[in-house]
Design an enzyme around this catalytic site. Structure first.
Site, PDB file in Angstrom:
ATOM      1  N   HIS A  21       0.836  -1.207   0.000  1.00  0.00           N
ATOM      2  CA  HIS A  21       0.000   0.000   0.000  1.00  0.00           C
ATOM      3  C   HIS A  21       0.872   1.260   0.000  1.00  0.00           C
ATOM      4  O   HIS A  21       0.605   2.207  -0.747  1.00  0.00           O
ATOM      5  CB  HIS A  21      -0.883   0.039   1.256  1.00  0.00           C
ATOM      6  CG  HIS A  21      -1.941  -1.006   1.318  1.00  0.00           C
ATOM      7  ND1 HIS A  21      -1.935  -1.998   2.268  1.00  0.00           N
ATOM      8  CD2 HIS A  21      -3.038  -1.224   0.559  1.00  0.00           C
ATOM      9  CE1 HIS A  21      -2.986  -2.773   2.105  1.00  0.00           C
ATOM     10  NE2 HIS A  21      -3.671  -2.333   1.069  1.00  0.00           N
TER      11      HIS A  21
ATOM     12  N   SER B  69      -2.914  -7.794   3.192  1.00  0.00           N
ATOM     13  CA  SER B  69      -3.415  -7.604   4.552  1.00  0.00           C
ATOM     14  C   SER B  69      -3.763  -8.937   5.195  1.00  0.00           C
ATOM     15  O   SER B  69      -3.714  -9.085   6.418  1.00  0.00           O
ATOM     16  CB  SER B  69      -4.650  -6.692   4.527  1.00  0.00           C
ATOM     17  OG  SER B  69      -4.329  -5.437   3.958  1.00  0.00           O
TER      18      SER B  69
END
Length: 280
Positions: free
Chosen positions: A37, A187
């Site tokens: 990210h 994640s």
């Protein structure tokens, strides 16, 4: 870093940017931020005068409600990470900000890009994803929006949607960021046991094997050979396929003028992982 928690304050921020005729980069996320990210944010910051991210765990793109409940939420850590790299603003919308009339998806046309791979195993996922991305783009009104290639099918659908709806934003795709062992950053990785973190290295290894095989075999043969590798694996293969990048359709042969990508989804215990690699 400015933290915006509703549409009105977001509007005030974006109007300030527009009034000064400045460029705005946007990185939409579902939080639990990792270095993959952050690579998107850093690129957005390089390309634009202002950068804003968003964190929203979108309920309509989860066909498995248990997965929605278990999805990691690490807001304080995420804020700290974005502050540390100098991001300008973060949008933390409520469900009501994005779904004022209830959790209904828009009938967004995707030209069949949503019917294969993730679309066939996660019904409704892409309608939910496209709905929330469209609404975020309309609310934020960025110059450019950044998405990772780990979700390559999603990226192609977003590109198609933006082109079809003539949304005034440039979509920028960024390469997959991997752990030192090759595992694609996700994640979901934080939910893996230490044992499955080690075993999941096999996912990237099998993609590299597919790339090697593609120089001498047809797409169908590559798929068959990789599927056989998983028969004796500790990972449960959900699908492995090879498609042309633009259409996401499988061809009988590799055409020299086109690019091809291998896609995979596996279960490491009860954690579902996806990955992909351009093989030609």
């Amino acid at each position: 870093m400015l933290i915006v928690r509703n549409r009105k304050d977001l509007y005030d921020f974006t109007q300030y940017i527009k009034a000064k005729k400045l460029t705005l980069g946007f990185v939409p996320t579902m939080g639990a931020l990792h270095n993959g990210h952050l690579s998107l944010f850093k690129k957005a910051m390089e390309d634009n005068q202002y950068t804003i991210g968003s964190i929203f765990v979108n309920p309509t793109q989860f066909n498995n409600q248990a997965d929605l409940i278990k999805y990691p939420r690490t807001e304080n850590d995420d804020i700290a990470k974005l502050e540390s790299i100098g991001c300008d603003a973060l949008y933390l919308p409520s469900v009501e900000d994005l779904y004022p009339n209830g959790l209904e998806c828009e009938p967004i046309k995707m030209n069949g890009l949503d019917l294969v791979m993730e679309g066939s195993f996660r019904p409704g996922h892409f309608q939910g994803m496209a709905t929330v991305v469209k609404r975020l783009l309309l609310q934020v009104q960025p110059t450019r929006a950044y998405f990772g290639e780990k979700d390559f099918q999603q990226l192609q659908i977003i590109r198609h949607m933006v082109k079809t709806l003539k949304l005034p934003v440039e979509i920028v795709g960024m390469p997959i960021v991997r752990e030192s062992n090759g595992l694609a950053m996700s994640s979901r990785n934080m939910r893996l046991t230490d044992d499955f973190k080690k075993k999941s290295i096999f996912i990237y290894q099998s993609l590299l094997k597919a790339k090697e095989l593609s120089s001498h075999h047809s797409p169908e043969t590559v798929i068959s050979k990789i599927e056989r590798l998983y028969l004796n694996s500790n990972l449960k293969l959900e699908y492995f396929t090879v498609t042309e990048e633009e259409s996401l359709q499988m061809n009988q042969t590799f055409e020299i003028s086109k690019h091809y990508r291998a896609f995979i989804a596996v279960f490491a215990g009860d954690i579902r992982l996806i990955d992909n690699l351009q093989i030609r």
